[in-house]
Design an enzyme around this catalytic site. Structure first.
Site, PDB file in Angstrom:
ATOM      1  N   HIS A  16       0.835  -1.206   0.000  1.00 36.77           N
ATOM      2  CA  HIS A  16       0.000   0.000   0.000  1.00 36.77           C
ATOM      3  C   HIS A  16       0.876   1.264   0.000  1.00 36.77           C
ATOM      4  CE1 HIS A  16      -2.936  -2.742   2.315  1.00 36.77           C
ATOM      5  NE2 HIS A  16      -3.602  -2.425   1.236  1.00 36.77           N
ATOM      6  N   LYS A  40     -15.549  -8.032   4.639  1.00 39.64           N
ATOM      7  CA  LYS A  40     -14.462  -8.581   5.461  1.00 39.64           C
ATOM      8  C   LYS A  40     -14.745  -8.331   6.930  1.00 39.64           C
ATOM      9  CE  LYS A  40     -10.761  -7.723   2.091  1.00 39.64           C
ATOM     10  NZ  LYS A  40      -9.610  -6.838   1.762  1.00 39.64           N
ATOM     11  N   ARG A  89      -2.230  -6.442  -8.135  1.00 41.42           N
ATOM     12  CA  ARG A  89      -1.069  -7.297  -7.887  1.00 41.42           C
ATOM     13  C   ARG A  89      -0.938  -8.382  -8.946  1.00 41.42           C
ATOM     14  NH1 ARG A  89      -2.860  -8.975  -2.084  1.00 41.42           N
ATOM     15  NH2 ARG A  89      -4.808  -8.673  -3.205  1.00 41.42           N
TER      16      ARG A  89
HETATM   17  N1  COA Z   1       0.385  -4.292  -2.638  1.00 41.97           N
HETATM   18  C1  COA Z   1       0.159  -5.334  -1.870  1.00 41.97           C
HETATM   19  N2  COA Z   1      -1.060  -5.685  -1.442  1.00 41.97           N
HETATM   20  C2  COA Z   1      -2.095  -4.929  -1.796  1.00 41.97           C
HETATM   21  C3  COA Z   1      -1.928  -3.815  -2.584  1.00 41.97           C
HETATM   22  C4  COA Z   1      -0.625  -3.502  -3.012  1.00 41.97           C
HETATM   23  N3  COA Z   1      -0.372  -2.456  -3.773  1.00 41.97           N
HETATM   24  N4  COA Z   1      -3.124  -3.277  -2.787  1.00 41.97           N
HETATM   25  C5  COA Z   1      -4.005  -4.023  -2.136  1.00 41.97           C
HETATM   26  N5  COA Z   1      -3.382  -5.036  -1.536  1.00 41.97           N
HETATM   27  C6  COA Z   1      -4.026  -6.093  -0.783  1.00 41.97           C
HETATM   28  C7  COA Z   1      -4.293  -5.800   0.640  1.00 41.97           C
HETATM   29  O1  COA Z   1      -3.229  -6.172   1.412  1.00 41.97           O
HETATM   30  C8  COA Z   1      -5.558  -6.595   0.917  1.00 41.97           C
HETATM   31  O2  COA Z   1      -5.264  -7.939   1.185  1.00 41.97           O
HETATM   32  P1  COA Z   1      -6.317  -8.922   1.906  1.00 41.97           P
HETATM   33  O3  COA Z   1      -7.483  -9.095   0.967  1.00 41.97           O
HETATM   34  O4  COA Z   1      -5.522 -10.130   2.094  1.00 41.97           O
HETATM   35  O5  COA Z   1      -6.736  -8.259   3.184  1.00 41.97           O
HETATM   36  C9  COA Z   1      -6.284  -6.507  -0.393  1.00 41.97           C
HETATM   37  O6  COA Z   1      -5.297  -6.313  -1.373  1.00 41.97           O
HETATM   38  C10 COA Z   1      -7.238  -5.352  -0.510  1.00 41.97           C
HETATM   39  O7  COA Z   1      -7.185  -4.494   0.609  1.00 41.97           O
HETATM   40  P2  COA Z   1      -7.280  -2.943   0.597  1.00 41.97           P
HETATM   41  O8  COA Z   1      -6.809  -2.387  -0.696  1.00 41.97           O
HETATM   42  O9  COA Z   1      -6.680  -2.440   1.854  1.00 41.97           O
HETATM   43  O10 COA Z   1      -8.775  -2.658   0.785  1.00 41.97           O
HETATM   44  P3  COA Z   1     -10.101  -3.353   0.347  1.00 41.97           P
HETATM   45  O11 COA Z   1     -10.021  -4.024  -0.976  1.00 41.97           O
HETATM   46  O12 COA Z   1     -10.560  -4.136   1.500  1.00 41.97           O
HETATM   47  O13 COA Z   1     -10.965  -2.032   0.171  1.00 41.97           O
HETATM   48  C11 COA Z   1     -12.874  -0.708  -0.362  1.00 41.97           C
HETATM   49  C12 COA Z   1     -12.171  -2.054  -0.502  1.00 41.97           C
HETATM   50  C13 COA Z   1     -12.927  -0.246   1.074  1.00 41.97           C
HETATM   51  C14 COA Z   1     -12.153   0.335  -1.204  1.00 41.97           C
HETATM   52  C15 COA Z   1     -14.285  -0.965  -0.919  1.00 41.97           C
HETATM   53  O14 COA Z   1     -14.884  -2.010  -0.179  1.00 41.97           O
HETATM   54  C16 COA Z   1     -15.154   0.280  -0.836  1.00 41.97           C
HETATM   55  O15 COA Z   1     -15.035   1.169  -1.656  1.00 41.97           O
HETATM   56  N6  COA Z   1     -16.003   0.338   0.204  1.00 41.97           N
HETATM   57  C17 COA Z   1     -16.894   1.476   0.436  1.00 41.97           C
HETATM   58  C18 COA Z   1     -18.328   1.141   0.032  1.00 41.97           C
HETATM   59  C19 COA Z   1     -18.507   1.339  -1.436  1.00 41.97           C
HETATM   60  O16 COA Z   1     -18.414   2.423  -1.988  1.00 41.97           O
HETATM   61  N7  COA Z   1     -18.826   0.225  -2.104  1.00 41.97           N
HETATM   62  C20 COA Z   1     -19.054   0.247  -3.509  1.00 41.97           C
HETATM   63  C21 COA Z   1     -17.828  -0.203  -4.242  1.00 41.97           C
HETATM   64  S1  COA Z   1     -18.337  -1.514  -5.272  1.00 41.97           S
END
Ligand code: COA
Length: 158
Positions: A16, A40, A89
Site C-alpha cells: 500500500h 471482510k 497485484r
Molecule cells: N500491494 C500489496 N497488497 C495490496 C496492494 C498492493 N499495492 N493493494 C491491495 N493489496 C491487498 C491488501 O493487502 C488486501 O489484502 P487482503 O485481501 O488479504 O486483506 C487486499 O489487497 C485489498 O485491501 P485494501 O486495498 O486495503 O482494501 P479493500 O479491498 O478491502 O478495500 C474498499 C475495498 C474499502 C475500497 C471498498 O470495499 C469500498 O469502496 N467500500 C466502500 C463502500 C462502497 O463504496 N462500495 C461500492 C464499491 S463496489
C-alpha cells in the site's frame, strides 16, 4: 489534481505504502481513505487502522488521511475528487477491481479509477498473509513498517 486511495488497510503494508508514494508523485494531493469493507471482518478496529496509516504515510507532504463510512462515490462527490487509485497485484485482483470500478463509475460517471501495477517485490504481499504470519509469531518486518508491528504486539500482549 487530487486523487483518493481508498482501502480497508487491515493492516497497511509496504505494498500500500508504495502505491501512496507513487501516486503522491503523480497527483498534487492524495487522500488516503480508511474505509470499511463490508465483505471482510476486520482484525484491527477502525482507530487502530487509522493510527497505523497515519504513521506509515506521515513522510509524504501532499498526502492526507481521513475516513468515510458510506459509499466511496459519496465521499468523492462531496470532496470534488475525480480519481480513485487502486493497486493490481495479479490477474486475480482484476475481476473484483473491475467490478468495483464499473459500479463506482455507474454511480458517479465522472469518477475514474486509475490502476497502478504493484511493484514486483510487493506483488505477493497481502494484509491477510501478514495477519496470519504475525498471529503465529513469524517475522513480518519485510512487509510492514514498525508502527504496524507495534500494533500487533499490543494485540498479542493482552
Ligand atoms: N500491494 C500489496 N497488497 C495490496 C496492494 C498492493 N499495492 N493493494 C491491495 N493489496 C491487498 C491488501 O493487502 C488486501 O489484502 P487482503 O485481501 O488479504 O486483506 C487486499 O489487497 C485489498 O485491501 P485494501 O486495498 O486495503 O482494501 P479493500 O479491498 O478491502 O478495500 C474498499 C475495498 C474499502 C475500497 C471498498 O470495499 C469500498 O469502496 N467500500 C466502500 C463502500 C462502497 O463504496 N462500495 C461500492 C464499491 S463496489
Amino acid at each position: 489534481m487530487k486523487a483518493v486511495y481508498p482501502g480497508s488497510f487491515d493492516p497497511i503494508t509496504y505494498g500500500h505504502i508504495d502505491l501512496v508514494e507513487r501516486s503522491s508523485r503523480i497527483f498534487d494531493e492524495v487522500i488516503v481513505l480508511v474505509m470499511e469493507n463490508v465483505n471482510k471482518r476486520h482484525f484491527f478496529n477502525h482507530e487502530e487502522r487509522m493510527r497505523m496509516v497515519r504513521h506509515a504515510v506521515s513522510e509524504f507532504s501532499n498526502v492526507s488521511i481521513t475516513t468515510h463510512s458510506g459509499l466511496l462515490v459519496d465521499f468523492a462527490r462531496a470532496n470534488n475528487v475525480k480519481v480513485v487509485i487502486r493497486g493490481l497485484r495479479a490477474v486475480s485482483d482484476f475481476e473484483l477491481e473491475l467490478q468495483m470500478a464499473h459500479a463506482n463509475k455507474s454511480m458517479l460517471p465522472e469518477l475514474e479509477t486509475l490502476f497502478l501495477m504493484t511493484e514486483t517485490n510487493n506483488s505477493f504481499i497481502s494484509s491477510s498473509m501478514v495477519r496470519e504470519i504475525a498471529t503465529f509469531g513469524g517475522d513480518i518486518s519485510k512487509w510492514v513498517p514498525s508502527c504496524v508491528r507495534e500494533e500487533f504486539r499490543k494485540k498479542f500482549v493482552r
